[in-house]
Write an enzyme that holds these catalytic residues in place. Structure first.
Site, PDB file in Angstrom:
ATOM      1  N   THR A 362       0.847  -1.198   0.000  1.00 13.07           N
ATOM      2  CA  THR A 362       0.000   0.000   0.000  1.00 13.07           C
ATOM      3  C   THR A 362       0.883   1.249   0.000  1.00 13.07           C
ATOM      4  OG1 THR A 362      -1.634  -1.252   1.238  1.00 13.07           O
ATOM      5  CG2 THR A 362      -1.893   1.122   1.274  1.00 13.07           C
ATOM      6  N   ASN A 382      -2.620  -4.598  -1.878  1.00 12.57           N
ATOM      7  CA  ASN A 382      -2.721  -5.339  -0.623  1.00 12.57           C
ATOM      8  C   ASN A 382      -1.352  -5.724  -0.068  1.00 12.57           C
ATOM      9  OD1 ASN A 382      -3.946  -6.299   1.639  1.00 12.57           O
ATOM     10  ND2 ASN A 382      -4.456  -8.290   0.780  1.00 12.57           N
ATOM     11  N   ASP A 404      -8.674  -9.361   1.978  1.00  9.02           N
ATOM     12  CA  ASP A 404      -9.246  -8.441   2.967  1.00  9.02           C
ATOM     13  C   ASP A 404     -10.684  -8.818   3.347  1.00  9.02           C
ATOM     14  OD1 ASP A 404      -7.196  -6.834   3.787  1.00  9.02           O
ATOM     15  OD2 ASP A 404      -7.480  -5.312   2.265  1.00  9.02           O
TER      16      ASP A 404
HETATM   17  N1  GLY Z   1      -5.212  -3.811   1.623  1.00 14.64           N
HETATM   18  C1  GLY Z   1      -5.066  -3.086   2.816  1.00 14.64           C
HETATM   19  C2  GLY Z   1      -6.315  -2.365   3.194  1.00 14.64           C
HETATM   20  O1  GLY Z   1      -7.117  -2.060   2.340  1.00 14.64           O
HETATM   21  O2  GLY Z   1      -6.524  -2.113   4.344  1.00 14.64           O
END
Ligand code: GLY
Length: 578
Positions: A362, A382, A404
């Site tokens: 991220t 991610n 997620d």
């Molecule tokens: N993929 C990390 C988030 O969206 O929290």
């Protein structure tokens, strides 16, 4: 309320805090861009210098970030944006989150839990290009094609690999062996590109040129969509790609001391948890506490635990599940939660619920421009290199955002987070996120823009950094540097950075915490505007490859020069530090 200007000039003298690193904040007269992808910062900085607005700059940086850190974001992922439009004072959020493909079912992942974290079934339908396009349609002031140019240049001419890039790829190089296209495009004969290597991504440059030409639908229909479907064995179909839609959503709003908090609503848990925690903490005079003391850590960690308990029980995509947002961010609920704090021990669980990983995919970008427009973008694939799949011939690294979702109360995702049916897989549903792009207003104008990468640790990183500025009057850099901690209810552990001294650790252990050390927690990227001095400040997080890029269009301040200062007129000579 203490004045922001004091925060900016004199904070180092005011409070004792634990520092992870020590740097001065960067200052600018005409705007500020701060990002966790340092090598991409120039893209947005150049846009601002050429007269583009904050949204133009963020779009250019977002595309460039996907080139410079292809392991942490890019065309195969998604994003959230929070925007403040100075022309009418409005605030809004854009949800370009990846969505579950139409054929995805909860049952499949319950039976095949390993497939949710990497490989074709971990891929959710990407939204990044449509997100950037939607932002540009609504707010952009420069031609779309110009905003792609810096990314195309970096991908086609290459850029110098620095230490962060080298180390990250080194960590995952072994795992990339199963994905020949990712290995071919992101390694040098299977090894991390060496320091100083000129990293060229010609396929990616070609895809970016295609996006430059075709715009919104470049990845959604046509030859690239076909290639994505093929690369995922139709786990993501051409129809999924063609049907993808971004959503404009009302922001989560809260108030803390004299500030207004504007943040991301579900499908992110970030904005609601941030406001919930600030509501509880507003009952305490944090500024009078010793920053980093066991009492301070205990109060915040107890607050984090209660908020993450709600995350596990109540959160999912609000288009599919009725997330009780209003109740959670109400002061009445904060009263109930605050009463659960035990100064001498642990908060008791309401009910029983079920390891934060060492990698992350991220990135974050914070921008304020000279006219007071502001944008916070957090974008993601991610975990590092997402699904690990690169679509052959395109340079697009596909996300693993399906991870997620929650696939069962005992099955934690890569971030150690569990969830309820609220976040179960369903066709077309968005997986729950922790991304917390946030704008802080005072008197209706932006004074801070912030966000962070790193999964569930994002929310507590943003919380602590805001408190460091608002309650402890740290300057932008010191607020970002100060050592952090994190608690997310389950696993029931307090994660701390190495700087916490032994006495603090011992007192926390006596209060019932199991401690675990992490070398870094999050990467807060903070842009600050001080309306009194008419100055912009940037705190870039040294835990990563971050950079604060100031904008100084008029290079020399003349004593008589005046500038429009977001609503007031000030003499710039007063504002320039020596
Ligand atoms: N993929 C990390 C988030 O969206 O929290």
């Amino acid at each position: 309320m203490k004045k922001l200007i004091l925060i900016l000039f004199a904070s180092a003298l005011l409070c004792e805090g634990i520092q992870a690193a020590s740097f001065e904040p960067v200052w600018g007269r005409d705007g500020m861009l701060v990002t966790s992808v340092g090598p991409a910062a120039w893209a947005g900085q150049q846009v601002l210098e050429n007269g583009g607005n904050a949204v133009d700059a963020a779009i250019a940086t977002a595309f460039a970030a996907g080139v410079a850190h292809p392991f942490s974001s890019g065309l195969g992922g998604g994003m959230f944006a929070v925007v403040h439009d100075a022309s009418d004072g409005s605030n809004t959020t854009l949800d370009a989150r990846e969505t579950a493909p139409a054929a995805a079912t909860a049952e499949f992942y319950v039976k095949n839990p390993d497939s949710i974290r990497s490989g074709a079934r971990s891929v959710a339908v990407p939204g990044l290009v449509q997100g950037a396009w939607a932002l540009h349609q609504k707010y952009g002031s420069m031609p779309w094609k110009d905003l792609l140019e810096p990314a195309i240049k970096m991908a086609s001419e290459g850029y110098r690999v620095e230490i962060w890039h080298h180390n990250v790829v080194k960590r995952v190089a072994e795992r990339l062996k199963e994905n020949p296209e990712t290995q071919r495009t992101q390694t040098v004969d299977g090894m991390a590109p060496p320091l100083g290597w000129n990293h060229v991504q010609e396929d990616l440059a070609e895809t970016l040129r295609w996006i430059q030409k075709k715009g919104e639908k470049a990845l959604a229909v046509g030859p690239i969509a076909e290639k994505i479907a093929k690369a995922t064995d139709n786990a993501v179909t051409e129809l999924d790609l063609a049907r993808y839609k971004v959503k404009w959503r009302e922001p989560i709003r809260g108030s803390y001391r004299d500030y207004e908090i504007i943040s991301m609503p579900p499908p992110s848990s970030g904005g609601v948890l941030l406001v919930q925690m600030l509501n509880i903490l507003s009952r305490h005079d944090l500024g009078s506490m010793n920053h980093g003391s066991s009492e301070y850590v205990h109060l915040l960690a107890s607050t984090m635990k209660m908020a993450f308990e709600d995350r596990a029980e109540n959160f999912g995509d609000s288009d599919f599940y009725d997330v009780p947002v209003e109740r959670l961010i109400s002061m009445k609920y904060a009263d109930q939660q605050a009463a659960r704090f035990n100064p001498n021990g642990q908060v008791k669980a309401r009910a029983d619920h079920p390891q934060v990983p060492d990698d992350d995919g991220t990135t974050h970008i914070s921008v304020i421009d000279k006219n007071g427009n502001a944008i916070a973008i957090t974008q993601t694939i991610n975990t590092l290199f997402g699904s690990k799949i690169t679509v052959p011939g395109t340079g697009i690294v596909l996300n693993n955002e399906m991870d997620d979702f929650s696939i069962g109360p005992e099955l934690a995702n890569a971030w150690g987070a569990t969830g309820s049916m609220a976040n179960a897989v369903a066709p077309g549903k968005r997986p729950l996120s922790s991304m917390t792009p946030t704008i802080v207003l005072r008197d209706g104008s932006p004074v801070m823009v912030i966000g962070s990468p790193m999964g569930t640790l994002i929310i507590t990183t943003v919380l602590q950094t805001l408190i460091n500025v608002i309650d402890f009057e740290f300057d932008a850099q010191r607020a970002v540097n100060a050592a952090r901690f994190h608690h997310q209810w389950k696993p029931d552990r307090l994660t701390i950075e190495p700087e916490f001294p032994i006495e603090v650790r011992e007192r926390l252990q006596a209060l019932g915490y199991e401690l675990r050390e992490f070398s870094i927690i999050g990467a807060a990227e903070l842009a600050v505007f001080d309306p009194e001095a008419c100055m912009f400040w940037g705190g870039a997080d040294g835990r990563r490859d971050s950079k604060a890029a100031p904008v100084n269009i008029s290079k020399v301040a003349r004593p008589s020069e005046t500038v429009q200062c977001i609503g007031t007129r000030r003499n710039t000579a007063e504002a320039v530090p020596d």
